[in-house]
Write an enzyme that holds these catalytic residues in place. Sequence first.
Site, PDB file in Angstrom:
ATOM      1  N   ARG A   1       0.851  -1.180   0.000  1.00 32.36           N
ATOM      2  CA  ARG A   1       0.000   0.000   0.000  1.00 32.36           C
ATOM      3  C   ARG A   1       0.893   1.239   0.000  1.00 32.36           C
ATOM      4  NH1 ARG A   1      -3.297   0.461   4.955  1.00 32.36           N
ATOM      5  NH2 ARG A   1      -4.066   2.317   3.860  1.00 32.36           N
TER       6      ARG A   1
ATOM      7  N   SER B   1       0.615   3.897   2.001  1.00 31.40           N
ATOM      8  CA  SER B   1       0.714   4.618   3.269  1.00 31.40           C
ATOM      9  C   SER B   1       2.147   4.605   3.789  1.00 31.40           C
ATOM     10  CB  SER B   1      -0.217   3.996   4.315  1.00 31.40           C
ATOM     11  OG  SER B   1       0.284   2.748   4.749  1.00 31.40           O
TER      12      SER B   1
ATOM     13  N   ASP C   1      -3.296  -8.117  10.799  1.00 37.13           N
ATOM     14  CA  ASP C   1      -4.381  -7.764   9.893  1.00 37.13           C
ATOM     15  C   ASP C   1      -4.863  -8.934   9.046  1.00 37.13           C
ATOM     16  OD1 ASP C   1      -4.201  -5.161  10.804  1.00 37.13           O
ATOM     17  OD2 ASP C   1      -3.010  -4.453   9.098  1.00 37.13           O
TER      18      ASP C   1
ATOM     19  N   THR D   1      -9.187   4.965  20.571  1.00 36.93           N
ATOM     20  CA  THR D   1      -8.727   3.709  19.977  1.00 36.93           C
ATOM     21  C   THR D   1      -9.876   3.111  19.193  1.00 36.93           C
ATOM     22  OG1 THR D   1      -7.889   1.461  20.347  1.00 36.93           O
ATOM     23  CG2 THR D   1      -9.270   2.400  22.074  1.00 36.93           C
TER      24      THR D   1
ATOM     25  N   SER E   1      -9.880  -0.195  18.543  1.00 37.33           N
ATOM     26  CA  SER E   1      -9.752  -1.630  18.788  1.00 37.33           C
ATOM     27  C   SER E   1     -10.645  -2.090  19.937  1.00 37.33           C
ATOM     28  CB  SER E   1      -8.289  -1.957  19.128  1.00 37.33           C
ATOM     29  OG  SER E   1      -8.181  -3.213  19.759  1.00 37.33           O
TER      30      SER E   1
ATOM     31  N   ARG F   1     -10.480  -4.851  21.456  1.00 38.73           N
ATOM     32  CA  ARG F   1      -9.584  -5.491  22.433  1.00 38.73           C
ATOM     33  C   ARG F   1      -8.997  -4.465  23.386  1.00 38.73           C
ATOM     34  NH1 ARG F   1      -4.342  -5.176  22.648  1.00 38.73           N
ATOM     35  NH2 ARG F   1      -4.275  -4.254  20.569  1.00 38.73           N
TER      36      ARG F   1
ATOM     37  N   GLY G   1      -7.982   7.220  11.052  1.00 42.65           N
ATOM     38  CA  GLY G   1      -6.841   7.883  10.435  1.00 42.65           C
ATOM     39  C   GLY G   1      -5.555   7.124  10.648  1.00 42.65           C
ATOM     40  N   ASN G   2      -4.512   7.572   9.950  1.00 39.39           N
ATOM     41  CA  ASN G   2      -3.211   6.936  10.100  1.00 39.39           C
ATOM     42  C   ASN G   2      -2.565   7.343  11.424  1.00 39.39           C
ATOM     43  OD1 ASN G   2      -2.033   9.508   9.710  1.00 39.39           O
ATOM     44  ND2 ASN G   2      -1.879   9.195   7.506  1.00 39.39           N
TER      45      ASN G   2
ATOM     46  N   THR H   1      -2.172  11.120  12.016  1.00 50.24           N
ATOM     47  CA  THR H   1      -3.478  11.756  12.221  1.00 50.24           C
ATOM     48  C   THR H   1      -3.975  11.522  13.635  1.00 50.24           C
ATOM     49  OG1 THR H   1      -4.066  11.543   9.879  1.00 50.24           O
ATOM     50  CG2 THR H   1      -5.879  11.796  11.444  1.00 50.24           C
TER      51      THR H   1
ATOM     52  N   CYS I   1     -16.664 -17.879  19.639  1.00 48.67           N
ATOM     53  CA  CYS I   1     -16.530 -16.739  20.543  1.00 48.67           C
ATOM     54  C   CYS I   1     -16.302 -15.481  19.720  1.00 48.67           C
ATOM     55  CB  CYS I   1     -15.332 -16.973  21.487  1.00 48.67           C
ATOM     56  SG  CYS I   1     -14.834 -15.566  22.480  1.00 48.67           S
TER      57      CYS I   1
END
Length: 326
Positions: A8, A10, A80, A123, A125, A127, A146-147, A150, A237
């Site tokens: 990518r 980025s 990922d 965040t 996430s 988790r 955002g990255n 950011t 789960c």
Amino acid sequence: MNLRLGTRASLLATTQARTIADELRALGHDVEMVEIVSEGDLTQAAGTSLVGSATGVFVNALRDALNDGRIDLAVHSLKDLPTAPAPGLVIAAIPGREDPADAVVARDGLALADLPLGARVGTGSPRRISQIVRQRPDLVVAGVRGNIDTRISKVHSGEYDAVILARAGLSRIGRLDQITEVLDPLTILPAPGQGALAVECRADSPAAAAIAALDDAHTRAAVTAERTLLAELEGGCSAPIGAYARIDGDRLLLDAIALSPQGTYAIRQSAEGDAADGAALGARLAQNMLAAGANSLSDEQSPQPTAAQLNTMGGAAAPTQESAQA
């Protein structure tokens, strides 16, 4: 060998890809970087968002380029990648892992414990959200997009008091100076595979042998245990899951946690086994956690756990940990 490496565009993705390209060049290969633009990149550039997982779109774009022959290898952040293997493709190398811990970037140099009551923490996430609110239920944890830069800028602008990011990503793009605290990975367990890269190619590609020279056996053993655990738990789960494996001599140590979305309930267990068989260790620990009730944590309104399950569940205090040995 001439190799076309897909990435990518980025900053983080190209930095990770250049690391792999440099290692392959040091082994005598010619490497051409090929930028792959996905629907996710286009929608991010336009300031819109995708329905569903943008990460999945990025992974699929690279895999499509592998399958149709535009590139010979692709570099992914291992966390990922789906745990199910992609038909016709193979993870030919998992190089040495960066520190898998999460990190805090906070205003005024603060650590997580020092943030004021009601501080706003960013965040995306589940988790991280579940484990952070378990430690600090007073915090306001909000999604952030955002990255890396950011997200950091949102702290500097005052929109957030802190953001939580993977230390590995901050390290790779030279932003370690922004970290105000590195979270102990045995306190806030990382995502399975966090900090590791995966170099993927077609299973029948002559590039596979060249790429395999970059593989790190200890890292592969650790992340195999983590990702096998994740795959087994995903079958029954949908709770947020963290896992952390590491080598100690010829033994592989694995800690894992499954949590309800708001961190009210958690099942945390640990196990150890032969470092040569991370898959068996991950599968065994996952089955132990499912037997303890991990499949009942996906909904805060789910039925109350049984007395036996409560032996491995915690309330507001730190979760109980059980150990199992091979």
